[in-house]
Design a protein around this motif. Structure first.
Motif, PDB file in Angstrom:
ATOM      1  N   LEU A 165     -21.965 -49.648  24.625  1.00 52.50           N
ATOM      2  CA  LEU A 165     -20.751 -50.331  24.164  1.00 52.50           C
ATOM      3  C   LEU A 165     -21.020 -51.203  22.943  1.00 52.50           C
ATOM      4  O   LEU A 165     -20.166 -51.331  22.064  1.00 52.50           O
ATOM      5  CB  LEU A 165     -20.166 -51.183  25.296  1.00 52.50           C
ATOM      6  N   ALA A 166     -22.194 -51.844  22.906  1.00 55.66           N
ATOM      7  CA  ALA A 166     -22.618 -52.639  21.736  1.00 55.66           C
ATOM      8  C   ALA A 166     -21.539 -53.623  21.292  1.00 55.66           C
ATOM      9  O   ALA A 166     -21.174 -53.690  20.123  1.00 55.66           O
ATOM     10  CB  ALA A 166     -23.007 -51.726  20.579  1.00 55.66           C
ATOM     11  N   LEU A 167     -21.035 -54.431  22.211  1.00 48.60           N
ATOM     12  CA  LEU A 167     -19.980 -55.391  21.913  1.00 48.60           C
ATOM     13  C   LEU A 167     -20.536 -56.814  21.891  1.00 48.60           C
ATOM     14  O   LEU A 167     -21.668 -57.068  22.302  1.00 48.60           O
ATOM     15  CB  LEU A 167     -18.878 -55.294  22.975  1.00 48.60           C
ATOM     16  N   ALA A 168     -19.709 -57.741  21.428  1.00 50.68           N
ATOM     17  CA  ALA A 168     -20.056 -59.158  21.512  1.00 50.68           C
ATOM     18  C   ALA A 168     -19.896 -59.641  22.949  1.00 50.68           C
ATOM     19  O   ALA A 168     -19.088 -59.109  23.718  1.00 50.68           O
ATOM     20  CB  ALA A 168     -19.170 -59.973  20.570  1.00 50.68           C
ATOM     21  N   ASP A 169     -20.683 -60.633  23.309  1.00 49.81           N
ATOM     22  CA  ASP A 169     -20.614 -61.192  24.658  1.00 49.81           C
ATOM     23  C   ASP A 169     -19.189 -61.641  24.981  1.00 49.81           C
ATOM     24  O   ASP A 169     -18.480 -62.183  24.140  1.00 49.81           O
ATOM     25  CB  ASP A 169     -21.575 -62.376  24.768  1.00 49.81           C
ATOM     26  N   ASN A 170     -18.750 -61.366  26.216  1.00 48.85           N
ATOM     27  CA  ASN A 170     -17.439 -61.766  26.750  1.00 48.85           C
ATOM     28  C   ASN A 170     -16.263 -60.991  26.143  1.00 48.85           C
ATOM     29  O   ASN A 170     -15.128 -61.436  26.228  1.00 48.85           O
ATOM     30  CB  ASN A 170     -17.207 -63.269  26.574  1.00 48.85           C
ATOM     31  N   THR A 171     -16.542 -59.827  25.557  1.00 50.13           N
ATOM     32  CA  THR A 171     -15.467 -58.986  25.032  1.00 50.13           C
ATOM     33  C   THR A 171     -14.809 -58.189  26.158  1.00 50.13           C
ATOM     34  O   THR A 171     -15.505 -57.581  26.980  1.00 50.13           O
ATOM     35  CB  THR A 171     -16.006 -58.005  23.980  1.00 50.13           C
ATOM     36  N   LYS A 172     -13.485 -58.172  26.186  1.00 52.65           N
ATOM     37  CA  LYS A 172     -12.777 -57.342  27.152  1.00 52.65           C
ATOM     38  C   LYS A 172     -12.911 -55.871  26.772  1.00 52.65           C
ATOM     39  O   LYS A 172     -12.921 -55.522  25.592  1.00 52.65           O
ATOM     40  CB  LYS A 172     -11.303 -57.735  27.237  1.00 52.65           C
ATOM     41  N   ILE A 173     -12.982 -55.011  27.777  1.00 53.28           N
ATOM     42  CA  ILE A 173     -13.223 -53.594  27.544  1.00 53.28           C
ATOM     43  C   ILE A 173     -11.967 -52.794  27.858  1.00 53.28           C
ATOM     44  O   ILE A 173     -11.540 -52.716  29.017  1.00 53.28           O
ATOM     45  CB  ILE A 173     -14.395 -53.095  28.405  1.00 53.28           C
ATOM     46  N   ALA A 174     -11.397 -52.196  26.828  1.00 47.74           N
ATOM     47  CA  ALA A 174     -10.253 -51.297  27.006  1.00 47.74           C
ATOM     48  C   ALA A 174     -10.712 -49.866  27.242  1.00 47.74           C
ATOM     49  O   ALA A 174     -10.042 -49.088  27.923  1.00 47.74           O
ATOM     50  CB  ALA A 174      -9.327 -51.357  25.797  1.00 47.74           C
ATOM     51  N   THR A 175     -11.871 -49.493  26.660  1.00 48.79           N
ATOM     52  CA  THR A 175     -12.413 -48.142  26.809  1.00 48.79           C
ATOM     53  C   THR A 175     -13.924 -48.209  26.981  1.00 48.79           C
ATOM     54  O   THR A 175     -14.621 -48.769  26.138  1.00 48.79           O
ATOM     55  CB  THR A 175     -12.082 -47.268  25.584  1.00 48.79           C
ATOM     56  N   TRP A 176     -14.400 -47.638  28.067  1.00 47.63           N
ATOM     57  CA  TRP A 176     -15.833 -47.450  28.265  1.00 47.63           C
ATOM     58  C   TRP A 176     -16.102 -45.977  27.980  1.00 47.63           C
ATOM     59  O   TRP A 176     -15.700 -45.091  28.741  1.00 47.63           O
ATOM     60  CB  TRP A 176     -16.257 -47.820  29.680  1.00 47.63           C
ATOM     61  N   ALA A 185     -13.487 -43.924  30.405  1.00 44.32           N
ATOM     62  CA  ALA A 185     -12.810 -44.794  31.373  1.00 44.32           C
ATOM     63  C   ALA A 185     -12.010 -45.822  30.585  1.00 44.32           C
ATOM     64  O   ALA A 185     -12.556 -46.491  29.698  1.00 44.32           O
ATOM     65  CB  ALA A 185     -13.823 -45.471  32.284  1.00 44.32           C
ATOM     66  N   THR A 186     -10.726 -45.967  30.877  1.00 44.51           N
ATOM     67  CA  THR A 186      -9.838 -46.788  30.057  1.00 44.51           C
ATOM     68  C   THR A 186      -8.995 -47.722  30.909  1.00 44.51           C
ATOM     69  O   THR A 186      -8.772 -47.482  32.110  1.00 44.51           O
ATOM     70  CB  THR A 186      -8.892 -45.900  29.222  1.00 44.51           C
ATOM     71  N   GLN A 187      -8.525 -48.779  30.261  1.00 35.51           N
ATOM     72  CA  GLN A 187      -7.606 -49.724  30.907  1.00 35.51           C
ATOM     73  C   GLN A 187      -6.745 -50.373  29.829  1.00 35.51           C
ATOM     74  O   GLN A 187      -7.248 -51.115  28.975  1.00 35.51           O
ATOM     75  CB  GLN A 187      -8.376 -50.787  31.686  1.00 35.51           C
ATOM     76  N   SER A 188      -5.439 -50.083  29.846  1.00 32.85           N
ATOM     77  CA  SER A 188      -4.529 -50.637  28.843  1.00 32.85           C
ATOM     78  C   SER A 188      -4.028 -52.026  29.190  1.00 32.85           C
ATOM     79  O   SER A 188      -3.629 -52.785  28.307  1.00 32.85           O
ATOM     80  CB  SER A 188      -3.324 -49.694  28.647  1.00 32.85           C
ATOM     81  N   ASP A 189      -4.079 -52.377  30.477  1.00 32.66           N
ATOM     82  CA  ASP A 189      -3.616 -53.698  30.923  1.00 32.66           C
ATOM     83  C   ASP A 189      -4.723 -54.720  30.674  1.00 32.66           C
ATOM     84  O   ASP A 189      -5.771 -54.688  31.317  1.00 32.66           O
ATOM     85  CB  ASP A 189      -3.261 -53.640  32.403  1.00 32.66           C
ATOM     86  N   THR A 190      -4.507 -55.624  29.743  1.00 33.88           N
ATOM     87  CA  THR A 190      -5.554 -56.587  29.390  1.00 33.88           C
ATOM     88  C   THR A 190      -5.936 -57.482  30.564  1.00 33.88           C
ATOM     89  O   THR A 190      -7.051 -58.009  30.602  1.00 33.88           O
ATOM     90  CB  THR A 190      -5.099 -57.461  28.205  1.00 33.88           C
ATOM     91  N   ASN A 191      -5.031 -57.663  31.503  1.00 31.86           N
ATOM     92  CA  ASN A 191      -5.334 -58.483  32.678  1.00 31.86           C
ATOM     93  C   ASN A 191      -6.260 -57.773  33.657  1.00 31.86           C
ATOM     94  O   ASN A 191      -6.811 -58.409  34.562  1.00 31.86           O
ATOM     95  CB  ASN A 191      -4.049 -58.878  33.390  1.00 31.86           C
ATOM     96  N   GLN A 192      -6.409 -56.461  33.502  1.00 27.33           N
ATOM     97  CA  GLN A 192      -7.254 -55.686  34.399  1.00 27.33           C
ATOM     98  C   GLN A 192      -8.528 -55.185  33.725  1.00 27.33           C
ATOM     99  O   GLN A 192      -9.298 -54.434  34.322  1.00 27.33           O
ATOM    100  CB  GLN A 192      -6.460 -54.475  34.930  1.00 27.33           C
ATOM    101  N   GLN A 193      -8.753 -55.602  32.496  1.00 31.22           N
ATOM    102  CA  GLN A 193      -9.920 -55.111  31.770  1.00 31.22           C
ATOM    103  C   GLN A 193     -11.191 -55.870  32.166  1.00 31.22           C
ATOM    104  O   GLN A 193     -11.178 -57.101  32.215  1.00 31.22           O
ATOM    105  CB  GLN A 193      -9.696 -55.242  30.258  1.00 31.22           C
ATOM    106  N   PRO A 194     -12.284 -55.147  32.440  1.00 30.38           N
ATOM    107  CA  PRO A 194     -13.571 -55.813  32.713  1.00 30.38           C
ATOM    108  C   PRO A 194     -14.136 -56.415  31.432  1.00 30.38           C
ATOM    109  O   PRO A 194     -13.597 -56.210  30.337  1.00 30.38           O
ATOM    110  CB  PRO A 194     -14.442 -54.682  33.251  1.00 30.38           C
ATOM    111  N   LEU A 214     -11.294 -49.649  35.630  1.00 28.61           N
ATOM    112  CA  LEU A 214     -10.993 -48.684  34.581  1.00 28.61           C
ATOM    113  C   LEU A 214     -10.576 -47.358  35.215  1.00 28.61           C
ATOM    114  O   LEU A 214     -11.012 -47.016  36.318  1.00 28.61           O
ATOM    115  CB  LEU A 214     -12.211 -48.457  33.698  1.00 28.61           C
ATOM    116  N   ASN A 215      -9.734 -46.617  34.520  1.00 32.31           N
ATOM    117  CA  ASN A 215      -9.253 -45.318  34.980  1.00 32.31           C
ATOM    118  C   ASN A 215     -10.054 -44.201  34.322  1.00 32.31           C
ATOM    119  O   ASN A 215     -10.355 -44.268  33.130  1.00 32.31           O
ATOM    120  CB  ASN A 215      -7.776 -45.135  34.628  1.00 32.31           C
TER     121      ASN A 215
END
Length: 365
Positions: A165-176, A185-194, A214-215
């Motif tokens: 993923l190579a993201l910044a720390d504490n970034t919400k994940i919409a797509t793994w 694996a995806t999640q469009s609802d920001t409240n449900q994103q890991p 994620l779905n």
């Protein structure tokens, strides 16, 4: 020869060594911090290093007797070709360093064709050769090391590796991103994103799940033997499934994870394999789980050891509502560093090979 990671030191002691390229004769030489600072203030030479030192800006090679200081504001990709020579190359600019006979990084043995990424959070690291310890690195900041992750590739269908993923720390994940087949694996609802978290499994990152999920498409598991490998550390004593489906019906609802505080399960909404384990203790504990459904039956492997099995060989008959970080509407709580799945038969030797490959990367056991 190997590179070792040392703890970051912002303020170095006068006795600490710096490795520099001499600005006059272009040789790589060493000097103590105290003498280096003295040179800068007085212009005098000391420690065999000219005061006209410079940052390395050109391609060069290092052998066992050379020393150099490498500055890099960008990531450095390290690839080991089949010839056994490693090329340490900046992504930008294209400067590179060839290291001959490098065989290990942080005590993890490299194999031909493997790729290692040294990701620097600031601007400099020192690659140093010492006759006693070989090559090692002292970064200006802590660095993340991507150890070789060379998973068995036959019938590998999904691979969710947190480091990719190579993201910044504490970034919400919409797509793994699934780097095996593109079954993301995806999640469009920001409240449900890991959330992506750095430095969870030693220097490796993880995805943090806390009532999030994620779905994904798990239809490929239908009517197939399968093997699922997971690297995780839970943070709850409650029921917590880290992979599976939000579907019910016999053999139509895969759920893998913690059935309760002291039980692990490989379940298909029937023909479940459950096994008692120690209760959660509110302490970080890493596990490498492998769950197998084959002609031998169902099996659960923990950290390279088979801990449970039965003779049931029923396959899944449906693959709807696939989830990562959840199953049977029950959310996982904790950290996941890796989830991978294979279809087809896997022998016990192949399962042990999967564990070895994962443990070579995560260095848990």
């Amino acid at each position: 020869m190997q590179i070792k990671q040392f703890t970051a030191k912002e303020n170095r002691a006068n006795a600490d060594f710096l490795l520099l390229q001499d600005g006059v004769d272009s040789q790589y030489k060493h000097i103590t911090v105290g003498n280096f600072l003295k040179d800068l203030s007085t212009g005098n030479q000391s420690g065999d290093v000219s005061s006209n030192w410079q940052i390395i800006n050109a391609d060069f090679s290092l052998s066992a007797g050379d020393k150099g200081l490498i500055y890099s504001p960008q990531d450095i990709a390290l690839t080991l070709p089949a010839t056994g020579e490693i090329e340490l190359k900046r992504k930008s600019p294209t400067n590179k360093v060839n290291l001959t006979n490098l065989t290990k990084i942080n005590d993890i043995t490299l194999t031909a064709g493997s790729e290692v990424l040294l990701a620097f959070s600031k601007y400099a690291t020192k690659l140093i050769y010492d006759s006693a310890v070989g090559w090692f690195s002292i970064p200006m900041e802590d660095i993340i090391i991507k150890r070789p992750l060379s998973l068995p590739s036959a019938n590998l269908i999904q691979k969710f590796y947190a480091f990719d993923l190579a993201l910044a720390d504490n970034t919400k994940i919409a797509t793994w991103v699934d780097t095996a087949s593109g079954l993301n694996a995806t999640q469009s609802d920001t409240n449900q994103q890991p959330i992506y978290k750095t430095n969870i499994f030693d220097a490796l990152p993880a995805v943090s799940f806390n009532s999030s999920y994620l779905n994904t498409d798990l239809s490929y598991l239908v009517n197939q033997p399968y093997t699922i490998a997971v690297v995780e550390s839970r943070s709850t004593s409650n029921q917590a499934y880290f992979f599976g489906m939000d579907s019910s019906g016999g053999n139509q609802g895969l759920h893998v994870g913690y059935r309760g505080n002291s039980e692990i399960t490989l379940a298909q909404y029937s023909n479940d394999l459950n096994f008692g384990i120690e209760a959660y203790t509110n302490a970080f504990k890493s596990n490498i789980w492998i769950f197998s459904n084959s002609s031998r039956g169902k099996e659960i492997w923990r950290n390279g050891i088979k801990i449970a099995s039965n003779s049931n060989t029923d396959n899944l008959t449906a693959g709807n509502n696939g989830r990562v970080g959840r199953a049977q509407n029950n959310n996982y709580q904790g950290y996941i560093g890796l989830i991978t799945t294979w279809i087809g038969q896997k022998s016990t030797t192949e399962i042990q090979d999967i564990f070895t490959a994962i443990n070579n990367t995560f260095a848990i056991y």
